[in-house]
Design a protein around this motif. Structure first.
Motif, mmCIF file in Angstrom:
data_model
loop_
_atom_site.group_PDB
_atom_site.id
_atom_site.type_symbol
_atom_site.label_atom_id
_atom_site.label_comp_id
_atom_site.label_asym_id
_atom_site.label_seq_id
_atom_site.Cartn_x
_atom_site.Cartn_y
_atom_site.Cartn_z
ATOM 1 N N TYR A 80 0.660 -1.155 0.275
ATOM 2 C CA TYR A 80 -0.033 0.078 0.320
ATOM 3 C C TYR A 80 0.878 1.257 0.138
ATOM 4 C CZ TYR A 80 -3.673 -2.888 1.285
ATOM 5 O OH TYR A 80 -4.722 -3.617 1.344
ATOM 6 N N SER A 81 0.248 2.640 -0.406
ATOM 7 C CA SER A 81 0.600 4.098 -0.850
ATOM 8 C C SER A 81 0.415 4.863 -0.551
ATOM 9 C CB SER A 81 1.644 3.146 -1.582
ATOM 10 O OG SER A 81 1.044 3.769 -2.957
ATOM 11 N N GLY A 82 1.086 5.959 -0.308
ATOM 12 C CA GLY A 82 0.248 6.962 -0.234
ATOM 13 C C GLY A 82 2.130 8.146 -0.584
ATOM 14 N N ASP A 88 0.754 19.516 -5.094
ATOM 15 C CA ASP A 88 -0.443 19.642 -4.099
ATOM 16 C C ASP A 88 -0.862 20.613 -4.020
ATOM 17 O OD1 ASP A 88 -0.353 17.000 -5.073
ATOM 18 O OD2 ASP A 88 0.532 15.901 -2.911
ATOM 19 N N ARG A 99 -2.447 12.431 4.201
ATOM 20 C CA ARG A 99 -3.305 10.939 3.936
ATOM 21 C C ARG A 99 -3.713 10.103 3.470
ATOM 22 N NH1 ARG A 99 -2.277 15.003 1.335
ATOM 23 N NH2 ARG A 99 -1.003 15.709 -0.619
ATOM 24 N N THR A 100 -4.378 9.058 3.634
ATOM 25 C CA THR A 100 -5.183 8.764 4.295
ATOM 26 C C THR A 100 -5.307 6.783 3.459
ATOM 27 O OG1 THR A 100 -6.890 9.528 5.560
ATOM 28 C CG2 THR A 100 -7.304 7.294 4.875
ATOM 29 N N VAL A 101 -4.555 6.006 4.188
ATOM 30 C CA VAL A 101 -4.636 4.974 3.048
ATOM 31 C C VAL A 101 -6.043 3.563 3.810
ATOM 32 C CG1 VAL A 101 -3.493 2.813 2.504
ATOM 33 C CG2 VAL A 101 -2.302 5.372 2.867
ATOM 34 N N GLN A 102 -7.004 3.069 2.681
ATOM 35 C CA GLN A 102 -7.383 2.517 3.150
ATOM 36 C C GLN A 102 -7.544 0.933 2.866
ATOM 37 O OE1 GLN A 102 -11.390 4.040 4.144
ATOM 38 N NE2 GLN A 102 -11.180 1.578 4.790
ATOM 39 N N SER A 178 -8.226 2.469 7.717
ATOM 40 C CA SER A 178 -7.640 2.974 7.200
ATOM 41 C C SER A 178 -6.839 3.786 8.398
ATOM 42 C CB SER A 178 -8.643 4.196 7.535
ATOM 43 O OG SER A 178 -9.483 4.184 6.388
ATOM 44 N N LEU A 181 -1.257 8.819 7.184
ATOM 45 C CA LEU A 181 -0.371 9.322 6.785
ATOM 46 C C LEU A 181 -0.032 11.553 7.071
ATOM 47 C CD1 LEU A 181 0.964 6.843 3.393
ATOM 48 C CD2 LEU A 181 0.584 6.402 6.295
ATOM 49 N N ASP A 193 8.098 9.423 -1.891
ATOM 50 C CA ASP A 193 6.445 8.567 -1.564
ATOM 51 C C ASP A 193 6.847 7.388 -0.451
ATOM 52 O OD1 ASP A 193 5.906 9.349 -4.277
ATOM 53 O OD2 ASP A 193 6.899 8.182 -5.718
ATOM 54 N N THR A 195 5.552 3.468 1.020
ATOM 55 C CA THR A 195 5.234 2.166 0.579
ATOM 56 C C THR A 195 5.339 1.909 2.174
ATOM 57 O OG1 THR A 195 5.932 1.866 -1.460
ATOM 58 C CG2 THR A 195 5.383 0.008 -0.474
#
Length: 210
Positions: A80-82, A88, A99-102, A178, A181, A193, A195
């Motif tokens: 998974y990444s953000g 931006d 940054r939200t990772v689901q 979730s 980040l 980036d 990961t």
């Protein structure tokens, strides 16, 4: 009642598991009595095993996640990444971008990798790790923090050759949860980036093998 470990104020007897008050059953209720609510977190020395060797040693690195003994549970690695980039809308130097990772599947978070580059082609000062031009932290959306504060990237972000392992059994993330980040750029025109190396746990699907 007063507990000598907490001078100056009383500690209610209900704060202790079991029916014998402080020290009777340091962690875990008397099997012969109802289990009351534990309103006070046990201290470290109270968490050792009872009636057996209280503590044993296990390696902390490399990270060793739990695997289910259920033969119907499978595992798959997923990255998974953000990240952020200088264009931006919320990219502001010295200001944290979120940054939200689901996660749709339960997994264990094993470690992190991270890379930073300057999109304008500018160089970085000699002798400085590029990852140190961002601050990073991660927390669960319920507020549980893996990193209690944001720190320079090289402290918490590894590389693909040597990932920044969490250690122990990793960090468990449940289905539908979730993580947040928190990335803070420390100069302009950066791309960062990040990961998340995860071990997904896949249960049986809704079909019959007959």
């Amino acid at each position: 009642m007063h507990d000598p470990r907490y001078p100056g104020y009383g500690v209610p007897s209900q704060a202790y598991p079991g029916s014998g008050g402080p020290g009777a059953f340091p962690y875990g209720a008397d099997p012969g009595s109802p289990r009351p609510a534990v309103v006070q977190m046990p201290r470290a020395h109270e968490m050792g095993g009872q009636g057996q060797i209280p503590w044993v040693r296990y390696p902390f690195y490399p990270t060793a996640p739990f695997y289910s003994t259920d033969p119907n549970v499978g595992y798959q690695t997923r990255f998974y990444s953000g990240g952020i980039i200088g264009t931006d809308a919320d990219y502001v130097v010295n200001t944290e971008a979120i940054r939200t990772v689901q996660f749709d599947i339960p997994c264990r978070l094993i470690g992190f990798t991270g890379a930073v580059m300057d999109t304008a082609g500018a160089g970085f000062p000699v002798g400085h790790d590029r990852r140190d031009f961002v601050l990073f932290r991660l927390e669960y959306t319920n507020g549980d923090r893996l990193h209690t504060a944001a720190r320079l990237g090289s402290e918490v972000l590894g590389s693909m050759e040597r990932p920044g392992e969490i250690g122990g059994t990793g960090w468990t993330i449940d289905q539908g949860a979730s993580v947040v980040l928190g990335i803070t750029p420390l100069r302009t025109n950066l791309r960062c980036d990040i990961t998340l190396i995860c071990l997904e746990m896949r249960g049986a699907r809704n079909f019959s093998g007959r």
